[in-house]
Motif scaffolding. Structure first.
Motif, PDB file in Angstrom:
ATOM      1  N   MET A 198     106.958 -37.551  67.429  1.00 24.35           N
ATOM      2  CA  MET A 198     107.262 -36.283  68.104  1.00 24.35           C
ATOM      3  C   MET A 198     105.981 -35.513  68.400  1.00 24.35           C
ATOM      4  O   MET A 198     105.846 -34.910  69.465  1.00 24.35           O
ATOM      5  N   ILE A 199     105.029 -35.542  67.482  1.00 25.50           N
ATOM      6  CA  ILE A 199     103.754 -34.860  67.709  1.00 25.50           C
ATOM      7  C   ILE A 199     103.032 -35.497  68.892  1.00 25.50           C
ATOM      8  O   ILE A 199     102.523 -34.807  69.778  1.00 25.50           O
ATOM      9  N   TYR A 200     102.975 -36.833  68.928  1.00 20.71           N
ATOM     10  CA  TYR A 200     102.327 -37.522  70.044  1.00 20.71           C
ATOM     11  C   TYR A 200     103.022 -37.246  71.367  1.00 20.71           C
ATOM     12  O   TYR A 200     102.379 -37.044  72.390  1.00 20.71           O
ATOM     13  N   LEU A 201     104.327 -37.205  71.368  1.00 24.22           N
ATOM     14  CA  LEU A 201     105.082 -36.897  72.576  1.00 24.22           C
ATOM     15  C   LEU A 201     104.756 -35.491  73.065  1.00 24.22           C
ATOM     16  O   LEU A 201     104.501 -35.279  74.255  1.00 24.22           O
ATOM     17  N   CYS A 202     104.731 -34.535  72.167  1.00 23.94           N
ATOM     18  CA  CYS A 202     104.389 -33.149  72.540  1.00 23.94           C
ATOM     19  C   CYS A 202     102.965 -33.071  73.089  1.00 23.94           C
ATOM     20  O   CYS A 202     102.712 -32.379  74.074  1.00 23.94           O
ATOM     21  N   MET A 203     102.043 -33.793  72.459  1.00 20.49           N
ATOM     22  CA  MET A 203     100.659 -33.784  72.937  1.00 20.49           C
ATOM     23  C   MET A 203     100.561 -34.378  74.347  1.00 20.49           C
ATOM     24  O   MET A 203      99.835 -33.857  75.196  1.00 20.49           O
ATOM     25  N   CYS A 204     101.299 -35.448  74.615  1.00 22.52           N
ATOM     26  CA  CYS A 204     101.299 -36.055  75.954  1.00 22.52           C
ATOM     27  C   CYS A 204     101.876 -35.103  76.991  1.00 22.52           C
ATOM     28  O   CYS A 204     101.344 -34.992  78.100  1.00 22.52           O
ATOM     29  N   ILE A 205     102.939 -34.421  76.653  1.00 22.63           N
ATOM     30  CA  ILE A 205     103.547 -33.461  77.579  1.00 22.63           C
ATOM     31  C   ILE A 205     102.577 -32.325  77.873  1.00 22.63           C
ATOM     32  O   ILE A 205     102.396 -31.919  79.023  1.00 22.63           O
ATOM     33  N   ILE A 206     101.919 -31.809  76.853  1.00 22.58           N
ATOM     34  CA  ILE A 206     100.948 -30.727  77.037  1.00 22.58           C
ATOM     35  C   ILE A 206      99.788 -31.208  77.904  1.00 22.58           C
ATOM     36  O   ILE A 206      99.347 -30.510  78.827  1.00 22.58           O
ATOM     37  N   LEU A 207      99.296 -32.420  77.643  1.00 24.66           N
ATOM     38  CA  LEU A 207      98.216 -32.976  78.442  1.00 24.66           C
ATOM     39  C   LEU A 207      98.626 -33.129  79.904  1.00 24.66           C
ATOM     40  O   LEU A 207      97.864 -32.797  80.813  1.00 24.66           O
ATOM     41  N   LEU A 208      99.818 -33.606  80.141  1.00 22.04           N
ATOM     42  CA  LEU A 208     100.326 -33.749  81.497  1.00 22.04           C
ATOM     43  C   LEU A 208     100.398 -32.397  82.209  1.00 22.04           C
ATOM     44  O   LEU A 208     100.006 -32.268  83.366  1.00 22.04           O
ATOM     45  N   ILE A 209     100.857 -31.388  81.520  1.00 20.93           N
ATOM     46  CA  ILE A 209     100.942 -30.043  82.099  1.00 20.93           C
ATOM     47  C   ILE A 209      99.544 -29.527  82.435  1.00 20.93           C
ATOM     48  O   ILE A 209      99.316 -28.956  83.508  1.00 20.93           O
ATOM     49  N   VAL A 210      98.580 -29.750  81.563  1.00 20.18           N
ATOM     50  CA  VAL A 210      97.210 -29.301  81.806  1.00 20.18           C
ATOM     51  C   VAL A 210      96.634 -30.002  83.040  1.00 20.18           C
ATOM     52  O   VAL A 210      96.017 -29.368  83.897  1.00 20.18           O
ATOM     53  N   VAL A 211      96.846 -31.320  83.162  1.00 21.85           N
ATOM     54  CA  VAL A 211      96.343 -32.059  84.320  1.00 21.85           C
ATOM     55  C   VAL A 211      96.975 -31.529  85.606  1.00 21.85           C
ATOM     56  O   VAL A 211      96.285 -31.324  86.608  1.00 21.85           O
ATOM     57  N   ILE A 212      98.265 -31.307  85.600  1.00 21.46           N
ATOM     58  CA  ILE A 212      98.947 -30.772  86.785  1.00 21.46           C
ATOM     59  C   ILE A 212      98.390 -29.406  87.158  1.00 21.46           C
ATOM     60  O   ILE A 212      98.150 -29.114  88.327  1.00 21.46           O
ATOM     61  N   LEU A 213      98.160 -28.550  86.165  1.00 20.57           N
ATOM     62  CA  LEU A 213      97.605 -27.223  86.439  1.00 20.57           C
ATOM     63  C   LEU A 213      96.192 -27.319  87.008  1.00 20.57           C
ATOM     64  O   LEU A 213      95.843 -26.601  87.952  1.00 20.57           O
ATOM     65  N   VAL A 214      95.371 -28.199  86.459  1.00 17.26           N
ATOM     66  CA  VAL A 214      94.004 -28.356  86.966  1.00 17.26           C
ATOM     67  C   VAL A 214      94.031 -28.832  88.412  1.00 17.26           C
ATOM     68  O   VAL A 214      93.292 -28.333  89.257  1.00 17.26           O
ATOM     69  N   ILE A 215      94.893 -29.798  88.712  1.00 18.59           N
ATOM     70  CA  ILE A 215      94.995 -30.293  90.090  1.00 18.59           C
ATOM     71  C   ILE A 215      95.482 -29.194  91.019  1.00 18.59           C
ATOM     72  O   ILE A 215      95.006 -29.052  92.139  1.00 18.59           O
ATOM     73  N   ALA A 216      96.430 -28.380  90.554  1.00 18.52           N
ATOM     74  CA  ALA A 216      96.962 -27.304  91.390  1.00 18.52           C
ATOM     75  C   ALA A 216      95.924 -26.206  91.617  1.00 18.52           C
ATOM     76  O   ALA A 216      95.809 -25.668  92.713  1.00 18.52           O
ATOM     77  N   VAL A 217      95.145 -25.869  90.585  1.00 19.13           N
ATOM     78  CA  VAL A 217      94.174 -24.788  90.691  1.00 19.13           C
ATOM     79  C   VAL A 217      92.902 -25.248  91.416  1.00 19.13           C
ATOM     80  O   VAL A 217      92.309 -24.504  92.185  1.00 19.13           O
ATOM     81  N   PHE A 218      92.475 -26.495  91.204  1.00 22.43           N
ATOM     82  CA  PHE A 218      91.249 -27.014  91.803  1.00 22.43           C
ATOM     83  C   PHE A 218      91.546 -28.262  92.628  1.00 22.43           C
ATOM     84  O   PHE A 218      91.086 -29.358  92.300  1.00 22.43           O
ATOM     85  N   PRO A 219      92.277 -28.132  93.724  1.00 22.94           N
ATOM     86  CA  PRO A 219      92.666 -29.319  94.485  1.00 22.94           C
ATOM     87  C   PRO A 219      91.480 -30.051  95.118  1.00 22.94           C
ATOM     88  O   PRO A 219      91.524 -31.248  95.308  1.00 22.94           O
ATOM     89  N   GLY A 220      90.405 -29.352  95.416  1.00 21.04           N
ATOM     90  CA  GLY A 220      89.249 -29.978  96.045  1.00 21.04           C
ATOM     91  C   GLY A 220      88.554 -30.994  95.158  1.00 21.04           C
ATOM     92  O   GLY A 220      87.852 -31.877  95.640  1.00 21.04           O
TER      93      GLY A 220
END
Length: 182
Positions: free
Chosen positions: A36-58
């Motif tokens: 469960m901890i690993y699953l939560c960490m993967c979800i958080i990492l995925l959210i961070v990557v999506i946010l970075v791509i959305a904020v810095f698309p270039g």
């Protein structure tokens, strides 16, 4: 004999850590918690990557490819236009310039083979010309490195299935324009 059975009884898996509950059950629960901890960490990492791509698309864009539009044909990072109309060399170069291009430059053997195959038996102006007594130059001013032969004594080059030839530039024939694909 009795002593031996007591020893076996004392080291059974249920009692190896001194507790009377099932140690396998506790181990599985610990693994579930880790999962469960690993699953939560993967979800958080995925959210961070999506946010970075959305904020810095270039940061994640590849160089955009410009499609060759309309009648232009894309080959090896270039767009080529084969006219169906006929003009003299100067008028056909003006047409190419009006399209943001210039008469075709033949940089590689692959380009030469493609253009000759596409030109077929028709003659097509290309981007080589020369003034009396001077070297052949491409329309961008680059001196031609004679890696292919230009037959004839004219001042303007044309291409057909047989190769590259020259003419005085006054005849009306088809032409080929080229421009970078990017």
């Amino acid at each position: 004999m009795e002593m031996h059975s007591k020893i076996v009884a004392t080291i059974t898996p249920e009692r190896h850590d001194g507790k009377h509950d099932n140690w396998k059950h506790r181990t599985i629960c610990k693994l579930k918690k880790c999962w469960m901890i690993y699953l939560c960490m993967c979800i958080i990492l995925l959210i961070v990557v999506i946010l970075v791509i959305a904020v810095f698309p270039g940061l994640f864009k590849c160089p955009q490819t410009m499609e060759c539009s309309g009648e232009w044909i894309g080959v090896r990072k270039k767009c080529f236009y084969f006219s169906s109309d006929t003009k003299n060399w100067t008028a056909s170069e003006q047409f190419c310039l009006s399209q943001g291009s210039e008469h075709a430059h033949i940089d590689t053997q692959e380009d030469m083979e493609f253009l000759r195959r596409h030109a077929g038996t028709f003659m097509h102006w290309i981007g080589l010309n020369r003034k009396q007594g001077e070297s052949w130059k491409w329309t961008n001013g680059t001196i031609f490195n004679p890696w292919f032969e230009i037959s004839g004594n004219g001042s303007f080059a044309f291409l057909n299935a047989d190769g590259v030839h020259s003419s005085r530039g006054f005849i009306d024939i088809k032409w080929i324009c080229s421009k970078p694909q990017f």
